[in-house]
Design a protein around this motif. Structure first.
Motif, PDB file in Angstrom:
ATOM      1  N   GLY A 476       0.809  -1.211   0.000  1.00  0.00           N
ATOM      2  CA  GLY A 476       0.000   0.000   0.000  1.00  0.00           C
ATOM      3  C   GLY A 476       0.841   1.258   0.000  1.00  0.00           C
ATOM      4  O   GLY A 476       0.538   2.232  -0.705  1.00  0.00           O
ATOM      5  N   ARG A 477       1.926   1.245   0.774  1.00  0.00           N
ATOM      6  CA  ARG A 477       2.775   2.438   0.873  1.00  0.00           C
ATOM      7  C   ARG A 477       3.551   2.704  -0.414  1.00  0.00           C
ATOM      8  O   ARG A 477       3.896   3.841  -0.710  1.00  0.00           O
ATOM      9  CB  ARG A 477       3.753   2.278   2.045  1.00  0.00           C
ATOM     10  CG  ARG A 477       3.099   2.296   3.413  1.00  0.00           C
ATOM     11  CD  ARG A 477       4.129   2.533   4.509  1.00  0.00           C
ATOM     12  NE  ARG A 477       5.139   1.496   4.558  1.00  0.00           N
ATOM     13  CZ  ARG A 477       5.056   0.391   5.303  1.00  0.00           C
ATOM     14  NH1 ARG A 477       3.965   0.161   6.034  1.00  0.00           N
ATOM     15  NH2 ARG A 477       6.036  -0.496   5.305  1.00  0.00           N
ATOM     16  N   HIS A 478       3.839   1.650  -1.177  1.00  0.00           N
ATOM     17  CA  HIS A 478       4.674   1.813  -2.372  1.00  0.00           C
ATOM     18  C   HIS A 478       3.887   1.744  -3.675  1.00  0.00           C
ATOM     19  O   HIS A 478       4.485   1.836  -4.748  1.00  0.00           O
ATOM     20  CB  HIS A 478       5.771   0.747  -2.386  1.00  0.00           C
ATOM     21  CG  HIS A 478       6.818   0.934  -1.335  1.00  0.00           C
ATOM     22  ND1 HIS A 478       7.926   1.721  -1.522  1.00  0.00           N
ATOM     23  CD2 HIS A 478       6.906   0.461  -0.061  1.00  0.00           C
ATOM     24  CE1 HIS A 478       8.673   1.705  -0.433  1.00  0.00           C
ATOM     25  NE2 HIS A 478       8.080   0.954   0.475  1.00  0.00           N
ATOM     26  N   LEU A 479       2.557   1.594  -3.595  1.00  0.00           N
ATOM     27  CA  LEU A 479       1.763   1.394  -4.805  1.00  0.00           C
ATOM     28  C   LEU A 479       1.899   2.557  -5.787  1.00  0.00           C
ATOM     29  O   LEU A 479       1.885   2.366  -7.000  1.00  0.00           O
ATOM     30  CB  LEU A 479       0.290   1.186  -4.431  1.00  0.00           C
ATOM     31  CG  LEU A 479      -0.646   0.778  -5.565  1.00  0.00           C
ATOM     32  CD1 LEU A 479      -0.182  -0.521  -6.203  1.00  0.00           C
ATOM     33  CD2 LEU A 479      -2.074   0.623  -5.041  1.00  0.00           C
ATOM     34  N   ASP A 480       2.033   3.742  -5.278  1.00  0.00           N
ATOM     35  CA  ASP A 480       2.114   4.913  -6.142  1.00  0.00           C
ATOM     36  C   ASP A 480       3.531   5.462  -6.278  1.00  0.00           C
ATOM     37  O   ASP A 480       3.728   6.626  -6.663  1.00  0.00           O
ATOM     38  CB  ASP A 480       1.182   6.017  -5.621  1.00  0.00           C
ATOM     39  CG  ASP A 480      -0.275   5.610  -5.688  1.00  0.00           C
ATOM     40  OD1 ASP A 480      -0.675   5.054  -6.729  1.00  0.00           O
ATOM     41  OD2 ASP A 480      -1.013   5.816  -4.706  1.00  0.00           O
ATOM     42  N   ASP A 481       4.522   4.622  -5.971  1.00  0.00           N
ATOM     43  CA  ASP A 481       5.910   5.067  -6.104  1.00  0.00           C
ATOM     44  C   ASP A 481       6.219   5.433  -7.556  1.00  0.00           C
ATOM     45  O   ASP A 481       5.749   4.783  -8.490  1.00  0.00           O
ATOM     46  CB  ASP A 481       6.870   3.950  -5.677  1.00  0.00           C
ATOM     47  CG  ASP A 481       7.042   3.880  -4.169  1.00  0.00           C
ATOM     48  OD1 ASP A 481       6.381   4.675  -3.474  1.00  0.00           O
ATOM     49  OD2 ASP A 481       7.811   3.026  -3.694  1.00  0.00           O
ATOM     50  N   ARG A 482       6.994   6.467  -7.740  1.00  0.00           N
ATOM     51  CA  ARG A 482       7.456   6.869  -9.056  1.00  0.00           C
ATOM     52  C   ARG A 482       8.919   7.290  -8.965  1.00  0.00           C
ATOM     53  O   ARG A 482       9.292   8.047  -8.081  1.00  0.00           O
ATOM     54  CB  ARG A 482       6.636   8.054  -9.612  1.00  0.00           C
ATOM     55  CG  ARG A 482       5.185   7.737  -9.899  1.00  0.00           C
ATOM     56  CD  ARG A 482       5.056   6.808 -11.106  1.00  0.00           C
ATOM     57  NE  ARG A 482       3.676   6.594 -11.482  1.00  0.00           N
ATOM     58  CZ  ARG A 482       2.887   5.653 -10.968  1.00  0.00           C
ATOM     59  NH1 ARG A 482       3.366   4.840 -10.019  1.00  0.00           N
ATOM     60  NH2 ARG A 482       1.644   5.507 -11.384  1.00  0.00           N
ATOM     61  N   ALA A 483       9.727   6.763  -9.866  1.00  0.00           N
ATOM     62  CA  ALA A 483      11.118   7.206  -9.937  1.00  0.00           C
ATOM     63  C   ALA A 483      11.166   8.526 -10.701  1.00  0.00           C
ATOM     64  O   ALA A 483      10.312   8.801 -11.547  1.00  0.00           O
ATOM     65  CB  ALA A 483      11.975   6.167 -10.637  1.00  0.00           C
ATOM     66  N   ARG A 484      12.124   9.334 -10.394  1.00  0.00           N
ATOM     67  CA  ARG A 484      12.285  10.605 -11.079  1.00  0.00           C
ATOM     68  C   ARG A 484      13.472  10.544 -12.033  1.00  0.00           C
ATOM     69  O   ARG A 484      14.408   9.776 -11.842  1.00  0.00           O
ATOM     70  CB  ARG A 484      12.512  11.727 -10.049  1.00  0.00           C
ATOM     71  CG  ARG A 484      11.323  11.912  -9.108  1.00  0.00           C
ATOM     72  CD  ARG A 484      10.136  12.478  -9.838  1.00  0.00           C
ATOM     73  NE  ARG A 484       8.956  12.551  -8.980  1.00  0.00           N
ATOM     74  CZ  ARG A 484       7.759  12.101  -9.301  1.00  0.00           C
ATOM     75  NH1 ARG A 484       7.581  11.499 -10.464  1.00  0.00           N
ATOM     76  NH2 ARG A 484       6.732  12.215  -8.487  1.00  0.00           N
ATOM     77  N   VAL A 667      21.227  -8.188  -4.037  1.00  0.00           N
ATOM     78  CA  VAL A 667      20.280  -8.358  -5.144  1.00  0.00           C
ATOM     79  C   VAL A 667      18.861  -8.643  -4.655  1.00  0.00           C
ATOM     80  O   VAL A 667      17.967  -8.919  -5.452  1.00  0.00           O
ATOM     81  CB  VAL A 667      20.732  -9.478  -6.114  1.00  0.00           C
ATOM     82  CG1 VAL A 667      22.061  -9.137  -6.738  1.00  0.00           C
ATOM     83  CG2 VAL A 667      20.780 -10.835  -5.420  1.00  0.00           C
ATOM     84  N   GLY A 668      18.656  -8.578  -3.332  1.00  0.00           N
ATOM     85  CA  GLY A 668      17.296  -8.679  -2.810  1.00  0.00           C
ATOM     86  C   GLY A 668      16.815 -10.064  -2.453  1.00  0.00           C
ATOM     87  O   GLY A 668      15.611 -10.298  -2.345  1.00  0.00           O
ATOM     88  N   ILE A 669      17.745 -11.025  -2.244  1.00  0.00           N
ATOM     89  CA  ILE A 669      17.311 -12.362  -1.820  1.00  0.00           C
ATOM     90  C   ILE A 669      17.955 -12.733  -0.487  1.00  0.00           C
ATOM     91  O   ILE A 669      18.251 -13.902  -0.230  1.00  0.00           O
ATOM     92  CB  ILE A 669      17.637 -13.428  -2.885  1.00  0.00           C
ATOM     93  CG1 ILE A 669      19.108 -13.373  -3.306  1.00  0.00           C
ATOM     94  CG2 ILE A 669      16.730 -13.288  -4.100  1.00  0.00           C
ATOM     95  CD1 ILE A 669      19.516 -14.511  -4.231  1.00  0.00           C
ATOM     96  N   GLY A 670      18.107 -11.750   0.359  1.00  0.00           N
ATOM     97  CA  GLY A 670      18.685 -12.008   1.680  1.00  0.00           C
ATOM     98  C   GLY A 670      17.800 -12.853   2.562  1.00  0.00           C
ATOM     99  O   GLY A 670      18.261 -13.404   3.565  1.00  0.00           O
ATOM    100  N   ASP A 715      11.194  -3.144  -3.576  1.00  0.00           N
ATOM    101  CA  ASP A 715      12.555  -3.638  -3.819  1.00  0.00           C
ATOM    102  C   ASP A 715      13.216  -2.989  -5.030  1.00  0.00           C
ATOM    103  O   ASP A 715      14.402  -3.211  -5.273  1.00  0.00           O
ATOM    104  CB  ASP A 715      12.527  -5.159  -4.012  1.00  0.00           C
ATOM    105  CG  ASP A 715      12.052  -5.896  -2.771  1.00  0.00           C
ATOM    106  OD1 ASP A 715      12.422  -5.461  -1.672  1.00  0.00           O
ATOM    107  OD2 ASP A 715      11.321  -6.893  -2.907  1.00  0.00           O
ATOM    108  N   ILE A 716      12.437  -2.242  -5.805  1.00  0.00           N
ATOM    109  CA  ILE A 716      13.000  -1.638  -7.018  1.00  0.00           C
ATOM    110  C   ILE A 716      14.137  -0.680  -6.669  1.00  0.00           C
ATOM    111  O   ILE A 716      15.182  -0.665  -7.331  1.00  0.00           O
ATOM    112  CB  ILE A 716      11.902  -0.903  -7.822  1.00  0.00           C
ATOM    113  CG1 ILE A 716      10.828  -1.887  -8.293  1.00  0.00           C
ATOM    114  CG2 ILE A 716      12.509  -0.171  -9.011  1.00  0.00           C
ATOM    115  CD1 ILE A 716      11.319  -2.937  -9.256  1.00  0.00           C
ATOM    116  N   ASP A 717      13.958   0.114  -5.622  1.00  0.00           N
ATOM    117  CA  ASP A 717      15.010   1.049  -5.221  1.00  0.00           C
ATOM    118  C   ASP A 717      16.304   0.315  -4.865  1.00  0.00           C
ATOM    119  O   ASP A 717      17.405   0.782  -5.180  1.00  0.00           O
ATOM    120  CB  ASP A 717      14.552   1.895  -4.032  1.00  0.00           C
ATOM    121  CG  ASP A 717      13.608   3.020  -4.456  1.00  0.00           C
ATOM    122  OD1 ASP A 717      13.550   3.308  -5.664  1.00  0.00           O
ATOM    123  OD2 ASP A 717      12.920   3.576  -3.586  1.00  0.00           O
TER     124      ASP A 717
END
Length: 790
Positions: A476-484, A667-670, A715-717
């Motif tokens: 919910g917190r990241h649903l509207d994330d946008r990179a600049r 790489v996000g698999i910790g 995890d995109i960031d």
């Protein structure tokens, strides 16, 4: 579950109703006694970070149990030929409907399987040409490259009224369309015997250089103990007869150590076991051997069409079936529109609908003669969808695993329409997905978490999209994330020149790929991205390719074995305890004597399913009691392998193990445990595991193929940070990607298009992301501009 996460009445019917699928007490993998209601005949999207338990709930529990129950309805004689499914760890599943799983597993790597044969379109074309083709050459099998043209005579049994039978000799004729020269494979191969053999050695000395042909193995013993050859004579000293028997002898029964075996010459044996299989389906070391030892070329007799002269001679309006199969599917649809004959009207209606589904699903750039083993995971999943789009079945549960994988933002809208079309026909559609565009169209959302691995496995939210936005969940917190767009970009230090690239649909492309920076290669699916990069960049020095090819993994393989961590861990345990390293392997000396290192006891109940039960002796660790008495810093080997990569990094804070573990975390698999079975990892997790072990090289050119596959929005960031660190360490990074966040974060963009197939294959833009947005004019520019503006 938060108060504002309560489902609305419309999206959560009463548990007593048949309009809801109810899961009670699911404990598969990391699920923590999950109980949840899923509305039937609705589109439900399952969200959560990678490893939160989405696949465990949807695939390992719901879909698995549905398919297991269906299998149980068949007679036991039939069940023995079906894949055996174990009952998932769940207290109850109520109101289940038959489930059809449409996953990203690549299609069977069979050299005879093509897009046309996998979708039955080729079968319909064969019927069409058998009806309208001129000259008429026979039935539909006359146009099949998998059916030979043979004739002869033999004994057959004729049934009689008394139930007995009599044998008669009758002539027979099978008139198929297979090219006799290449046997329907479309390619001819030339074996380099010097790559197969060291002629200065004898068979007993290891003269055969083919992977798997070890001196003491059965493959070689079939030659050394056959009686046809002298195992101690160098190959170069063989007589003419010995050479013929060794290389080309027809299959012959021999007896070796009281075992009946079939002896066959080395060349036909390798041809059948390696060359007649799809290259993309071979294990990497075997594929490398085949590439070095074999030269493939289009069959000189059929021109690569796989068909004999008779099949190629029959035409409809100047087009033969090989021409039709080679057309881009969008062109095939246009040609089919010109075929108008009342005799085949019903056939044409079905054929046009199926071909139209290719266009609707964004695969119009493929051709029917494309080998199915060469398709990406996303393409394979969409091919499988075609079978179901026009199906008259209703009240089915369709299960999808990230159906947007490999799709450009331009194509996601069409995928959404297909998912909604399946729902509107009265089916239950369950989708595991991370893309906000798909989450937005959901009737119902089930969010799992809060974290991954042992920190996940709980339902954190059920309800609609608006409620998800209000909920205090990671999704919910990241649903509207946008990179600049980056305010400044790196400057390339040098470049890789590619000149006149013509692979697949590329149109003599000239491009300089900048190095020392983060380069993103974009374009719609089928525009030529992979052809340009994978077809040219690996030829340069110091290139590390991490592509979408799945890694092989069995239940005995784990992240610890795949990365080489287990060797380091075993050595540490051995040194600390003064014993041999082999003792700390569940596949070797340290295995539990009861389960032989598996951790479970597998019982086969005759023709029915196999049952797995926890090994009571080792309690599932796979190790013997003796091994578990040895410790390293207070933990035994089983406890260390039960650590997640993040926890293990704290346990091994320095040394080679720490370097590998740090990359796994990077790489996000910790969250993945070191001893977790490799075949339980998702496609995205496996790709990131490959990336983790490939990151050791410095000063290299890294080629990554959609590294965001399977990544949660949160995890995109982290992924972007990892890409930056690779570049800052002196590497060059080339990313083939559809995710707008990666595009916006790049230093340089190479956009291919403008469309797919023969409408693509050209570089339509080169420059910074900001320049692309400012210039506009391409599909990528349009969607990137909308993304950064939102």
């Amino acid at each position: 579950m938060t108060d504002d996460a309560r489902p609305a009445a419309a999206s959560a019917p009463s548990p007593d109703s048949h309009d809801v699928l109810r899961v009670v007490g699911a404990r598969e993998n990391n699920l923590k006694n999950v109980t949840v209601d899923i509305p039937k005949r609705r589109l439900t999207v399952f969200t959560g970070v990678s490893g939160s338990g989405k696949s465990s709930l949807v695939f390992a529990t719901i879909a698995n149990e549905s398919q297991r129950l269906i299998n149980e309805t068949y007679p036991t004689f039939v069940q023995q030929f079906m894949g055996q499914l174990s009952r998932p760890e769940v207290d109850a599943l109520e109101n289940i409907s038959p489930a059809i799983v449409v996953d990203q597993e690549r299609m069977g790597a069979n050299a005879r399987s093509t897009v046309g044969t996998a979708t039955d379109v080729h079968a319909m074309l064969r019927i069409l040409f058998s009806r309208l083709g001129q000259p008429h050459v026979g039935s539909p099998q006359a146009f099949s490259f998998n059916v030979p043209s043979v004739s002869g005579a033999g004994a057959i049994t004729i049934a009689t009224g008394s139930g007995a039978g009599r044998k008669e000799r009758r002539s027979f004729e099978i008139t198929g369309g297979m090219c006799p020269h290449c046997e329907g494979l479309g390619t001819a191969s030339d074996l380099d015997l010097d790559a197969l053999l060291d002629k200065t050695k004898s068979l007993a000395q290891g003269a055969i250089l083919v992977p798997g042909y070890t001196v003491d193995g059965w493959m070689v013993r079939a030659y050394t103990e056959s009686g046809f050859l002298d195992p101690d004579k160098p190959i170069q000293d063989f007589t003419e007869q010995e050479r013929a028997d060794f290389l080309y002898k027809e299959p012959t029964k021999v007896r070796i150590q009281s075992i009946n075996m079939t002896y066959e010459g080395l060349v036909p044996k390798i041809t059948k076991s390696m060359l007649q299989k799809d290259r993309d389906g071979l294990q990497p070391h075997v594929r490398a051997f085949v590439d070095a030892a074999v030269t493939f070329m289009p069959c000189p007799e059929c021109g690569g069409t796989r068909l004999n002269e008779g099949a190629r001679s029959s035409r409809i309006g100047g087009v033969n079936i090989a021409d039709a199969a080679a057309m881009q599917i969008s062109d095939l649809a246009a040609w089919l529109a010109t075929v108008d004959d009342p005799e085949v009207a019903p056939l044409m209606a079905g054929l046009r609908d199926t071909v139209g589904s290719f266009l609707d699903i964004g695969l119009g750039y493929l051709s029917l003669d494309r080998a199915s083993g060469s398709l990406s995971g996303g393409e394979s999943q969409r091919i499988k969808m075609i079978r179901h789009v026009g199906s008259p079945l209703t009240d089915i549960t369709y299960v999808f695993d990230e159906p947007t994988a490999g799709l450009h933002p331009h194509d996601i809208q069409r995928m959404n329409a297909l998912l909604q079309q399946l729902r509107d026909k009265g089916n239950t559609v369950l989708v595991v997905e991370h893309k906000p565009e798909v989450i937005e169209i959901a009737d119902h959302i089930i969010d799992l978490g809060p974290g991954a691995g042992r920190h996940g496995g709980e339902v954190r939210y059920t309800g609609d999209v608006a409620g998800l936005r209000r909920s205090d969940t990671i999704t919910g917190r990241h649903l509207d994330d946008r990179a600049r767009l980056k305010p400044s970009t790196r400057i390339a230090t040098r470049s890789l020149p590619i000149r006149g690239a013509t692979q697949h649909n590329l149109k003599a492309v000239d491009v300089d790929i900048p190095l020392g920076i983060l380069t993103v290669v974009t374009g719609v699916a089928g525009s030529g991205k992979s052809s340009l990069i994978h077809g040219n960049v690996p030829a340069f020095d110091d290139v590390v390719v991490v592509d979408q090819t799945p890694i092989k993994g069995s239940r005995r393989s784990s992240p610890a074995t795949y990365t080489g961590l287990l060797d380091t861990i075993r050595a540490a345990f051995a040194k600390a305890n003064g014993v041999k390293p082999a003792l700390f392997s569940a596949n070797s000396a340290g295995a539990c004597p009861a389960c032989r290192g598996l951790g479970v006891i597998i019982t086969t109940l005759g023709f029915t399913q196999t049952v797995e039960t926890l090994c009571e002796l080792c309690q599932g660790t796979g190790f013997s009691d003796e091994v578990l008495e040895y410790t390293l810093d207070g933990k035994n080997i089983a406890e260390v392998l039960a650590l997640s990569a993040s926890e293990a990094l704290e346990f091994f804070p320095k040394g080679p193990a720490a370097l590998t573990l740090a990359r796994m975390v990077d790489v996000g698999i910790g969250y993945i445990t070191l001893g977790q079975a490799l075949n339980t990892l998702s496609g995205g997790e496996r790709q990131r595991l490959k990336l983790a072990i490939s990151m050791a090289k410095k000063g290299a050119v890294y080629v990554l193929d959609e590294p965001t596959t399977g990544l949660h929005l949160a995890d995109i960031d982290n992924m972007l940070g990892m890409l930056d660190r690779l570049v800052e360490a002196g590497n060059s990074v080339i990313v083939i990607e559809h995710h707008q966040a990666v595009m916006a974060h790049g230093d340089w963009i190479i956009d291919l298009g403008p469309g797919a197939g023969h409408d693509g294959g050209r570089v339509v833009f080169e420059g910074t992301p900001a320049d692309l947005v400012a210039a506009g004019g391409t599909l990528t520019a349009t969607h990137l501009a909308a993304y950064v503006a939102g």
